[in-house]
Motif scaffolding. Structure first.
Motif, mmCIF file in Angstrom:
data_model
loop_
_atom_site.group_PDB
_atom_site.id
_atom_site.type_symbol
_atom_site.label_atom_id
_atom_site.label_comp_id
_atom_site.label_asym_id
_atom_site.label_seq_id
_atom_site.Cartn_x
_atom_site.Cartn_y
_atom_site.Cartn_z
ATOM 1 N N TRP A 1 -6.326 -13.552 4.243
ATOM 2 C CA TRP A 1 -6.239 -12.345 3.415
ATOM 3 C C TRP A 1 -6.657 -11.118 4.232
ATOM 4 O O TRP A 1 -5.961 -10.100 4.231
ATOM 5 C CB TRP A 1 -7.126 -12.492 2.185
ATOM 6 C CG TRP A 1 -7.257 -11.220 1.372
ATOM 7 C CD1 TRP A 1 -8.063 -10.147 1.636
ATOM 8 C CD2 TRP A 1 -6.531 -10.883 0.190
ATOM 9 N NE1 TRP A 1 -7.903 -9.175 0.692
ATOM 10 C CE2 TRP A 1 -6.964 -9.592 -0.214
ATOM 11 C CE3 TRP A 1 -5.579 -11.538 -0.584
ATOM 12 C CZ2 TRP A 1 -6.472 -8.952 -1.348
ATOM 13 C CZ3 TRP A 1 -5.082 -10.898 -1.721
ATOM 14 C CH2 TRP A 1 -5.521 -9.633 -2.090
ATOM 15 N N ALA A 2 -7.789 -11.213 4.926
ATOM 16 C CA ALA A 2 -8.280 -10.080 5.704
ATOM 17 C C ALA A 2 -7.272 -9.674 6.770
ATOM 18 O O ALA A 2 -7.071 -8.477 7.026
ATOM 19 C CB ALA A 2 -9.624 -10.427 6.343
ATOM 20 N N PHE A 3 -6.624 -10.651 7.394
ATOM 21 C CA PHE A 3 -5.617 -10.323 8.399
ATOM 22 C C PHE A 3 -4.449 -9.588 7.766
ATOM 23 O O PHE A 3 -3.897 -8.638 8.359
ATOM 24 C CB PHE A 3 -5.114 -11.585 9.102
ATOM 25 C CG PHE A 3 -4.034 -11.310 10.112
ATOM 26 C CD1 PHE A 3 -4.356 -10.840 11.377
ATOM 27 C CD2 PHE A 3 -2.692 -11.492 9.799
ATOM 28 C CE1 PHE A 3 -3.355 -10.551 12.311
ATOM 29 C CE2 PHE A 3 -1.697 -11.211 10.719
ATOM 30 C CZ PHE A 3 -2.037 -10.741 11.973
ATOM 31 N N GLY A 4 -4.030 -9.985 6.563
ATOM 32 C CA GLY A 4 -2.940 -9.299 5.883
ATOM 33 C C GLY A 4 -3.270 -7.844 5.607
ATOM 34 O O GLY A 4 -2.426 -6.954 5.803
ATOM 35 N N VAL A 5 -4.497 -7.595 5.149
ATOM 36 C CA VAL A 5 -4.920 -6.216 4.901
ATOM 37 C C VAL A 5 -4.928 -5.437 6.214
ATOM 38 O O VAL A 5 -4.417 -4.314 6.297
ATOM 39 C CB VAL A 5 -6.310 -6.180 4.240
ATOM 40 C CG1 VAL A 5 -6.793 -4.731 4.086
ATOM 41 C CG2 VAL A 5 -6.282 -6.880 2.885
ATOM 42 N N LEU A 6 -5.523 -6.034 7.248
ATOM 43 C CA LEU A 6 -5.627 -5.367 8.544
ATOM 44 C C LEU A 6 -4.244 -5.058 9.104
ATOM 45 O O LEU A 6 -4.007 -3.964 9.633
ATOM 46 C CB LEU A 6 -6.432 -6.249 9.485
ATOM 47 C CG LEU A 6 -6.830 -5.675 10.843
ATOM 48 C CD1 LEU A 6 -8.146 -6.286 11.312
ATOM 49 C CD2 LEU A 6 -5.761 -5.949 11.883
ATOM 50 N N ALA A 7 -3.310 -5.996 8.990
ATOM 51 C CA ALA A 7 -1.958 -5.778 9.505
ATOM 52 C C ALA A 7 -1.282 -4.628 8.771
ATOM 53 O O ALA A 7 -0.582 -3.807 9.387
ATOM 54 C CB ALA A 7 -1.134 -7.058 9.371
ATOM 55 N N HIS A 8 -1.468 -4.554 7.465
ATOM 56 C CA HIS A 8 -0.873 -3.464 6.682
ATOM 57 C C HIS A 8 -1.434 -2.115 7.132
ATOM 58 O O HIS A 8 -0.696 -1.132 7.280
ATOM 59 C CB HIS A 8 -1.142 -3.700 5.196
ATOM 60 C CG HIS A 8 -0.301 -2.860 4.281
ATOM 61 N ND1 HIS A 8 -0.599 -1.546 3.985
ATOM 62 C CD2 HIS A 8 0.849 -3.154 3.599
ATOM 63 C CE1 HIS A 8 0.310 -1.069 3.147
ATOM 64 N NE2 HIS A 8 1.207 -2.016 2.906
ATOM 65 N N VAL A 9 -2.746 -2.071 7.374
ATOM 66 C CA VAL A 9 -3.386 -0.832 7.822
ATOM 67 C C VAL A 9 -2.864 -0.421 9.197
ATOM 68 O O VAL A 9 -2.559 0.755 9.437
ATOM 69 C CB VAL A 9 -4.916 -1.002 7.841
ATOM 70 C CG1 VAL A 9 -5.589 0.181 8.523
ATOM 71 C CG2 VAL A 9 -5.455 -1.156 6.421
ATOM 72 N N VAL A 10 -2.764 -1.376 10.110
ATOM 73 C CA VAL A 10 -2.307 -1.073 11.471
ATOM 74 C C VAL A 10 -0.863 -0.579 11.473
ATOM 75 O O VAL A 10 -0.508 0.370 12.182
ATOM 76 C CB VAL A 10 -2.456 -2.316 12.370
ATOM 77 C CG1 VAL A 10 -1.727 -2.118 13.704
ATOM 78 C CG2 VAL A 10 -3.926 -2.618 12.629
ATOM 79 N N LEU A 11 -0.006 -1.206 10.659
ATOM 80 C CA LEU A 11 1.424 -0.911 10.715
ATOM 81 C C LEU A 11 1.843 0.274 9.854
ATOM 82 O O LEU A 11 2.891 0.890 10.109
ATOM 83 C CB LEU A 11 2.220 -2.154 10.297
ATOM 84 C CG LEU A 11 2.074 -3.370 11.217
ATOM 85 C CD1 LEU A 11 2.754 -4.579 10.606
ATOM 86 C CD2 LEU A 11 2.649 -3.081 12.597
ATOM 87 N N THR A 12 1.046 0.594 8.832
ATOM 88 C CA THR A 12 1.447 1.679 7.923
ATOM 89 C C THR A 12 0.426 2.801 7.824
ATOM 90 O O THR A 12 0.741 3.874 7.304
ATOM 91 C CB THR A 12 1.689 1.136 6.505
ATOM 92 O OG1 THR A 12 0.438 0.762 5.913
ATOM 93 C CG2 THR A 12 2.624 -0.056 6.530
#
Length: 450
Positions: free
Chosen positions: A194-205
């Motif tokens: 879950w934390a990786f999904g949030v982090l990926a969204h922040v990095v990419l958007t």
């Protein structure tokens, strides 16, 4: 350099022997001077968690721990007794990069390395428990290290236990209302997904995946989403290859997330980032560790220091001998019968002494035994035997060990590299008639003419 909820980090200069240039390390201080006895116990537990993990695991995507010390200086009561972790020094955190450059150009490649670190942790049986941008460090060469393992926990069956502390934006919904037992809060690897999904969204958007202008509002949104009241609406700016990856990471329940473990997630992330690897190039170690940590000195910052936390350089849990070698890895040992120090890989390594996955004892010591704990041939793996070499560039092998073999060398060897092969050649591995578990080799030096 930086300060967090549980300590401060400073740059420290380590002065080596005469004639050698000094090196710089990061010094993480966990202070004690203003703490109550209860707070001291809590800080000690957090430090021990980090030391336990970093002393057992040495992997390319985890920050390296050199030594653990305590400050011995009654003249500075605010620091006297503080635990100091001597760590590999990074250039900055991902958080600092994002604050300066939202949606960084190399974001997908960074995410692939972060996911690789998560895979290394999970495969070794650990959960990070606090994955977020401040705990992802960027090195001078642009590579990534996961850090800050105060909340890390070792798996015990299906769960691990971690302190009751979290960052709401990176905490899965089921942990926002979880019960806290005597040993802390139960946590699963799916929490890191879950934390990786949030982090990926922040990095990419450049934005959080859940709506709300404050962490509290986003926490409430996560609860409503988990209860089925709201749908997940990811940013339309999210690149298409990443939409399903992040949606899977942010599945409502841990059971839905659990099917997307770090290993399968890594393959998808590398493909989306364009960094997918061939089966035998740039290997990802499964549990790459040393049985003893390298010692490091600490330059004076005006404080005296003593060694602390005995056992920090010990190997993992109760395993001894060959049993320390994980399934899927090849392991070399400094003593016969799998004893002494160990280095393990599940991929090729063309340079044991200077490569990214280098083996700390390879230069000063020789190998005396090996265990090829093999890849899964039932899963279609072709490369199951391991040839090892006396030089960095792969020329004529010293020998070859077949899958499943545990072997003592007839004479101590100094390998410098190895490669996984489909099958050992008869000329490379010649079992001894007197000692069937051993192999004969052509010598300890490089090939003639080198």
């Amino acid at each position: 350099m930086a300060a967090g909820a549980f300590g401060s980090v400073y740059a420290g200069r380590r002065v080596g022997p005469s004639g050698e240039p000094p090196s710089v390390s990061a010094l993480k201080f966990l202070p004690t001077g203003t703490s109550t006895p209860r707070q001291l116990r809590h800080l000690r537990e957090l430090a021990e968690r980090e030391v336990k993990l970093l002393s057992r695991l040495q992997a390319p995507r985890l920050i390296r721990l050199y030594e653990t010390l305590t400050v011995d200086d009654p003249g500075h009561p605010e620091l006297d007794g503080a635990t100091v972790l001597v760590l590999e020094k990074a250039e900055e955190s991902l958080d600092a990069l994002l604050s300066r450059t939202p949606r960084p150009r190399g974001g997908p490649e960074l995410l692939a390395q972060i996911c690789a670190g998560l895979h290394q942790l999970h495969h070794a049986g650990w959960v990070h428990g606090d994955l977020k941008p401040p705990n992802v460090l960027l090195m001078k060469d642009g590579s990534v290290r996961l850090a800050d393992f105060n909340m890390a926990a070792e798996m015990e069956g299906t769960h691990a236990y971690t302190p009751a502390f979290s960052t709401p934006d990176y905490t899965p919904p089921e942990l926002l209302w979880s019960e806290i037992g005597e040993r802390g809060r139960q946590i699963r690897p799916a929490a890191d997904v879950w934390a990786f999904g949030v982090l990926a969204h922040v990095v990419l958007t450049g934005s959080q995946p859940l709506p709300g202008s404050t962490p509290s509002a986003r926490r409430n949104a996560a609860v409503r989403y988990a209860q089925g009241h709201d749908e997940l609406r990811l940013s339309p700016e999210l690149p298409s290859p990443w939409q399903q990856i992040i949606a899977d990471c942010l599945a409502r329940t841990h059971r839905e997330r659990a099917v997307h473990d770090a290993a399968s997630l890594l393959r998808r992330v590398e493909s989306a980032a364009g960094t997918a690897r061939s089966p035998r190039s740039h290997p990802l170690p499964r549990r790459w560790r040393w049985a003893a940590m390298a010692a490091a000195g600490l330059a004076a910052l005006g404080f005296g220091v003593n060694n602390a936390l005995a056992g920090a350089g010990e190997t993992a849990a109760d395993a001894v001998g060959y049993d320390r070698c994980d399934k899927g890895s090849v392991c070399f040992f400094t003593e016969r019968d799998g004893m002494g120090e160990m280095c393990a890989w599940d991929g090729d390594d063309n340079d044991w002494t200077a490569g990214e996955n280098h083996c700390g004892w390879a230069a000063p010591k020789k190998a005396r035994s090996v265990f090829n704990n093999g890849h899964d041939t039932d899963a279609g793996e072709e490369f199951v035997d391991v040839a090892y070499y006396a030089q960095k560039r792969l020329r004529e092998p010293l020998g070859c060990v077949e899958v499943g073999a545990r072997e003592n060398f007839t004479a101590p060897l100094r390998p410098r590299s190895h490669i996984w092969e489909k099958k050992c050649r008869a000329s490379d591995a010649r079992p001894s008639a007197a000692q069937p578990s051993e192999i004969r080799v052509r010598g300890d030096g490089p090939p003639a003419g080198r």
